[in-house]
Design an enzyme around this catalytic site. Structure first.
Site, PDB file in Angstrom:
ATOM      1  N   LYS A   1       0.843  -1.211   0.000  1.00 38.38           N
ATOM      2  CA  LYS A   1       0.000   0.000   0.000  1.00 38.38           C
ATOM      3  C   LYS A   1       0.869   1.248   0.000  1.00 38.38           C
ATOM      4  CE  LYS A   1      -1.487   1.511   4.116  1.00 38.38           C
ATOM      5  NZ  LYS A   1      -1.162   2.902   4.517  1.00 38.38           N
ATOM      6  N   ASN A   2       1.851   1.275   0.894  1.00 41.48           N
ATOM      7  CA  ASN A   2       2.639   2.503   1.051  1.00 41.48           C
ATOM      8  C   ASN A   2       3.548   2.770  -0.149  1.00 41.48           C
ATOM      9  OD1 ASN A   2       1.379   2.941   3.430  1.00 41.48           O
ATOM     10  ND2 ASN A   2       3.091   2.369   4.741  1.00 41.48           N
TER      11      ASN A   2
ATOM     12  N   CYS B   1      -4.282  12.715  13.552  1.00 39.49           N
ATOM     13  CA  CYS B   1      -4.100  11.298  13.236  1.00 39.49           C
ATOM     14  C   CYS B   1      -3.954  10.526  14.545  1.00 39.49           C
ATOM     15  CB  CYS B   1      -2.845  11.153  12.382  1.00 39.49           C
ATOM     16  SG  CYS B   1      -2.399   9.466  12.027  1.00 39.49           S
TER      17      CYS B   1
ATOM     18  N   ARG C   1      -4.281  10.413   4.604  1.00 36.93           N
ATOM     19  CA  ARG C   1      -3.216  11.412   4.712  1.00 36.93           C
ATOM     20  C   ARG C   1      -2.295  11.395   3.499  1.00 36.93           C
ATOM     21  NH1 ARG C   1      -2.645  13.550   9.389  1.00 36.93           N
ATOM     22  NH2 ARG C   1      -0.566  14.204   8.781  1.00 36.93           N
TER      23      ARG C   1
ATOM     24  N   VAL D   1       3.671  18.167   7.995  1.00 36.00           N
ATOM     25  CA  VAL D   1       4.187  18.067   6.624  1.00 36.00           C
ATOM     26  C   VAL D   1       5.170  19.203   6.335  1.00 36.00           C
ATOM     27  CG1 VAL D   1       2.247  16.762   5.649  1.00 36.00           C
ATOM     28  CG2 VAL D   1       2.158  19.257   5.668  1.00 36.00           C
ATOM     29  N   ASP D   2       5.722  19.787   7.406  1.00 33.36           N
ATOM     30  CA  ASP D   2       6.633  20.931   7.225  1.00 33.36           C
ATOM     31  C   ASP D   2       7.842  20.583   6.352  1.00 33.36           C
ATOM     32  OD1 ASP D   2       7.172  19.288   9.562  1.00 33.36           O
ATOM     33  OD2 ASP D   2       8.886  20.587   9.925  1.00 33.36           O
ATOM     34  N   LEU D   3       8.326  19.336   6.462  1.00 32.95           N
ATOM     35  CA  LEU D   3       9.515  18.979   5.661  1.00 32.95           C
ATOM     36  C   LEU D   3       9.172  18.896   4.173  1.00 32.95           C
ATOM     37  CD1 LEU D   3      11.010  16.241   8.017  1.00 32.95           C
ATOM     38  CD2 LEU D   3      11.852  18.576   7.718  1.00 32.95           C
TER      39      LEU D   3
ATOM     40  N   ARG E   1      -7.907  -0.701   5.796  1.00 33.56           N
ATOM     41  CA  ARG E   1      -7.100   0.294   5.083  1.00 33.56           C
ATOM     42  C   ARG E   1      -5.758  -0.287   4.648  1.00 33.56           C
ATOM     43  NH1 ARG E   1      -5.602   4.593   8.474  1.00 33.56           N
ATOM     44  NH2 ARG E   1      -4.448   5.091   6.615  1.00 33.56           N
TER      45      ARG E   1
ATOM     46  N   ARG F   1       1.397  14.433  12.803  1.00 36.67           N
ATOM     47  CA  ARG F   1       1.944  14.073  11.484  1.00 36.67           C
ATOM     48  C   ARG F   1       2.138  15.345  10.670  1.00 36.67           C
ATOM     49  NH1 ARG F   1       0.042   8.668   9.762  1.00 36.67           N
ATOM     50  NH2 ARG F   1       1.506   8.959   8.073  1.00 36.67           N
TER      51      ARG F   1
ATOM     52  N   ASP G   1       5.835   0.531  11.618  1.00 36.22           N
ATOM     53  CA  ASP G   1       4.572  -0.095  11.202  1.00 36.22           C
ATOM     54  C   ASP G   1       4.450  -1.554  11.659  1.00 36.22           C
ATOM     55  OD1 ASP G   1       3.924   2.289  10.057  1.00 36.22           O
ATOM     56  OD2 ASP G   1       4.399   1.690   8.007  1.00 36.22           O
TER      57      ASP G   1
ATOM     58  N   ILE H   1       9.721   6.870  15.970  1.00 34.91           N
ATOM     59  CA  ILE H   1       9.191   7.577  14.796  1.00 34.91           C
ATOM     60  C   ILE H   1       7.910   8.324  15.162  1.00 34.91           C
ATOM     61  CG2 ILE H   1       8.468   7.347  12.374  1.00 34.91           C
ATOM     62  CD1 ILE H   1      11.354   6.504  12.824  1.00 34.91           C
TER      63      ILE H   1
END
Ligand code: EPU
Length: 449
Positions: free
Chosen positions: A22-23, A123, A99, A130-132, A419, A128, A327, A349
């Site tokens: 999926k990822n 989340c 996301r 997203v600045d990077l 999911r 989580r 994960d 993480i």
């Protein structure tokens, strides 16, 4: 809403074929926005997140088609073709459910010169940000603003009047290492930028390597994917390509734990062993036997996981790849709950990713958590109980615990599990599990009578 009813105590035995990841698939699908020619992906798992990404691509003018007479039980082949470049808005209604919608931002900016993507919200597994992603895209010249909850990004206007990003050196290190989808976004965007981009502190996850393989097959010039320094020489256009999605290392690891926690023996085919060293090393260390057969491609190996004796305790710290993956943290915790001794699990993480702890405790596990660390004192047995799934991997953890527990476990809110795992109950049943998908309302009604 669906729930699972699991009767525990049966060993898992048999064979399972791992689906495409999926990822890996989500950013691969987004790459189809970067060319007008068809991009075909095979081995895409049939999951809710994939269906959402497909809907998002279609809204963005990318037609997605499956072959006629596709088998609904098998992974899918999808041909994506961008026919309308006019829209570039990934709406909140879709991104809020997934996301990973953020990974269309780099491709949109690269090809259409602008992108508008709803800023992902909260989340269950913690913050989580997203600045990077945004810092990386800004380094390529994008002007980024926040409007009504949306990230609005525009590439600079070049001498020919067209909007185009410019290559640059981009540092993607954050407080907890690099960012997987951020690397995917910046790497994709840089493919069509003018000049050379060097990403320093890039994520080394195998899913990033898989994306680079597809982009290179589309005509991009990426080197170094899978290492902390990725170099991309921008090209004017990309063309179509066909690519098989890499197997899901988290699904493979989950079935390894299923064999171990139930004292069974499961042969896992299409197993990406090369991407799982930290996991297989830790499993062997705690007494799980892994017999592997690697053909030409170690990413598609066969691995038989079996456990006959007791499980030894372990220290597990999640880290960016090639370290132990976050994960699989929850699934390992289920296994270590039954180990002979004390284990320590540290989550580096997503330090808040511990919602499964309280539910495992309801099943008899002894876990003490402080901050990002959990100490697990192994118990002799887990006992079935009604529990609640809170996120994708926590759900898998509860399923595994339930398979090993004495008695019946009812797991509510298994939509989280859907999911990330295609038809998990069917696959587990084929391995010998007693597991039923039921309507949660009926379960509640039965409990009240
Ligand atoms: N981070 C930042 N700023 C950013 C982005 C990330 O500080 O702009 C931090 C995060 O808070 C986290 C760390 O960096 O502490 C790593 O996050 P990353 O960006 O790598 O996560 P992601 O790309 O959003 C993907 C997977 C996750 C997986 C993580 C880590 C997809 C769709 N999602 O997320 O998968 O846990 O990488 O490996 O690829 C799952 O499948 O259950 C799942 C959550």
């Amino acid at each position: 809403m669906d729930a699972f009813v699991i009767e525990g105590g049966r060993p898992m035995n048999g064979r399972v074929v791992v689906n495409g990841s999926k990822n890996a698939a989500l950013p691969l699908m987004a790459a189809a926005l970067m060319t007008e020619e068809p991009v075909t992906l095979t081995d895409i798992p049939r999951l809710a997140d994939i269906a959402n990404m497909r809907r998002l691509l279609e809204e963005l003018g990318c037609e997605c088609a499956e072959p006629e007479h596709a088998d609904d039980d098998a992974p899918m082949a999808l041909t994506m073709r961008t026919t309308d470049d006019s829209g570039s808005h990934a709406r909140y209604e879709i991104v809020k459910t997934m996301r990973a919608g953020i990974c269309v931002l780099g491709p949109l900016l690269a090809r259409r010169g602008e992108g508008r993507v709803s800023l992902p919200g909260g989340c269950a597994i913690g913050q989580r940000p997203v600045d990077l992603h945004l810092r990386g895209l800004a380094a390529l010249g994008a002007e980024i603003t926040l409007t009504a909850g949306d990230i609005v990004a525009q590439a600079p206007v070049g001498p020919d009047g067209a909007r185009r990003l410019r290559g640059a050196t981009v540092f993607l290190g954050g407080p907890n290492g690099s960012t997987v989808l951020g690397t995917a976004n910046v790497m994709s965007a840089a493919c069509l930028a003018e000049g050379r981009t060097v990403i320093e502190c890039a994520a080394c996850e195998p899913e990033v390597v898989d994306l680079a393989k597809l982009l290179n097959a589309m005509g991009a010039r990426i080197e170094g994917a899978g290492t902390p320094r990725v170099t991309i020489d921008g090209v004017r256009t990309l063309h179509g390509a066909t690519h098989r999605v890499m197997p899901d290392r988290i699904e493979a690891g989950t079935y390894m734990v299923a064999a171990a926690i139930t004292g069974g023996s499961v042969t896992i085919e299409n197993c990406p062993l090369d991407a799982m060293m930290a996991v297989t090393d830790r499993l062997r260390e705690i007494g799980v036997r892994l017999d592997t057969r690697t053909g030409e491609d170690p990413m598609r190996a066969v691995c038989r996981a079996s456990a006959e004796g007791p499980i030894a305790p372990a220290h597990v710290t999640t880290q960016p790849h090639p370290g132990f993956p976050t994960d699989l943290q929850a699934q390992f915790m289920a296994l270590l709950s039954l180990a002979e001794g004390n284990s320590v699990v540290t989550e580096k993480i997503f330090p808040e990713r511990f919602l499964h702890v309280a539910e495992l405790t309801r099943m008899g596990a002894h876990i003490f958590r402080q901050g990002p660390t959990a100490v697990i004192s192994g118990v002799r047995r887990l006992v079935g109980a009604p529990v609640m799934a809170s996120d994708l991997r926590a759900s898998a953890c509860l399923v595994l615990a339930a398979l090993a527990a004495e008695g019946t476990t009812n797991i509510h809110r298994v939509y989280h599990l859907d999911r990330g795992y295609q038809r998990m109950e069917t696959r587990l049943r084929a391995l010998g599990a007693s597991i039923e998908r039921v309507d949660a309302n009926e379960l509640d009604a039965a409990a009240l009578t």
